[in-house]
Design an enzyme around this catalytic site. Sequence first.
Site, PDB file in Angstrom:
ATOM      1  N   ASP A 238       2.026   7.868  -9.503  1.00 50.95           N
ATOM      2  CA  ASP A 238       1.279   7.522 -10.725  1.00 50.95           C
ATOM      3  C   ASP A 238       0.607   6.184 -10.478  1.00 50.95           C
ATOM      4  OD1 ASP A 238       0.301   7.573 -13.312  1.00 50.95           O
ATOM      5  OD2 ASP A 238       2.151   6.811 -14.204  1.00 50.95           O
TER       6      ASP A 238
ATOM      7  N   ASP B 106       0.858  -1.183   0.000  1.00 50.27           N
ATOM      8  CA  ASP B 106       0.000   0.000   0.000  1.00 50.27           C
ATOM      9  C   ASP B 106       0.897   1.236   0.000  1.00 50.27           C
ATOM     10  OD1 ASP B 106      -1.524   2.235   0.884  1.00 50.27           O
ATOM     11  OD2 ASP B 106      -2.962   0.920   1.874  1.00 50.27           O
ATOM     12  N   GLY B 107       0.918   1.959  -1.107  1.00 49.87           N
ATOM     13  CA  GLY B 107       1.813   3.097  -1.247  1.00 49.87           C
ATOM     14  C   GLY B 107       1.532   4.211  -0.260  1.00 49.87           C
TER      15      GLY B 107
END
Length: 263
Positions: free
Chosen positions: A136, A118-119
């Site tokens: 992005d 999970d960024g």
Amino acid sequence: MSSPADPDDHVRPFVHNTRHTRALHFSIHEVQSFMRVAEPDALALAYTRLMMGFLLFHPQPARIAMLGLGGGSLAKFCHRHLPASGIEVVEINPHVIALRDEFEVPPDDARLSITQGDGARWVRTSPEAFDVLLVDGYDYSGLPSVLATQRFYDDCSASLRPGGLLAVNLFRGHPQHELHLDRLRRSFNDAVLEVEDEERGANSVVLAGPGLASRRALPASVEPAQGMDTSAWDSLATELAHLRTAHERWRLQRPPVRAPRRA
């Protein structure tokens, strides 16, 4: 409860090949990533070249973080042409990571790390700050809401080193596009520059951070980043010129820099 690593929770993308190109899709109507087979490390889409505009402000970043892998265009370009930079990529969809060989993304090494996770959580908890953060992270449904909240942008701001910069790809047609910009301005003390992708028109790249806030004009001519060959630098020329023009307009219109907000 399932975890981000559970493959069943993620849409499986597909690859469309022609004689000269390779594209990553979640649906036939939207291209997530695009590669020219003869130039796998080149940035084939204008918005990716525009995201490399951080080099005008931070030409020698030691630590680059990326949220979203896709076909690995930005990761490949930075890995090849910025030899002094460490690159950490976080991608939530394991099916996307599984396609890295098809898109000729190099294996992990001392400078490149691609992990599944999970960024948004990773940015919040990373123990070290970044010089550059590239976001992005689109999926099959578009921009995940977790990558556009006020808390996420606050975390992005807190994750940057002094002089650091965020570059994020946004869809201009999103119904909350103006809200997303307002959140970025709040998180980055109004040091936010939006530059439209002139190739496709539907997207824009937003640069934000203390590295942008200087009221000085960018030089008309900038030498390639250390280790980058002339041809790679020249491939960015159109987008860098577009960004330079947008920055000069923004710089002249922007009021004097305010003192940082205090908690």
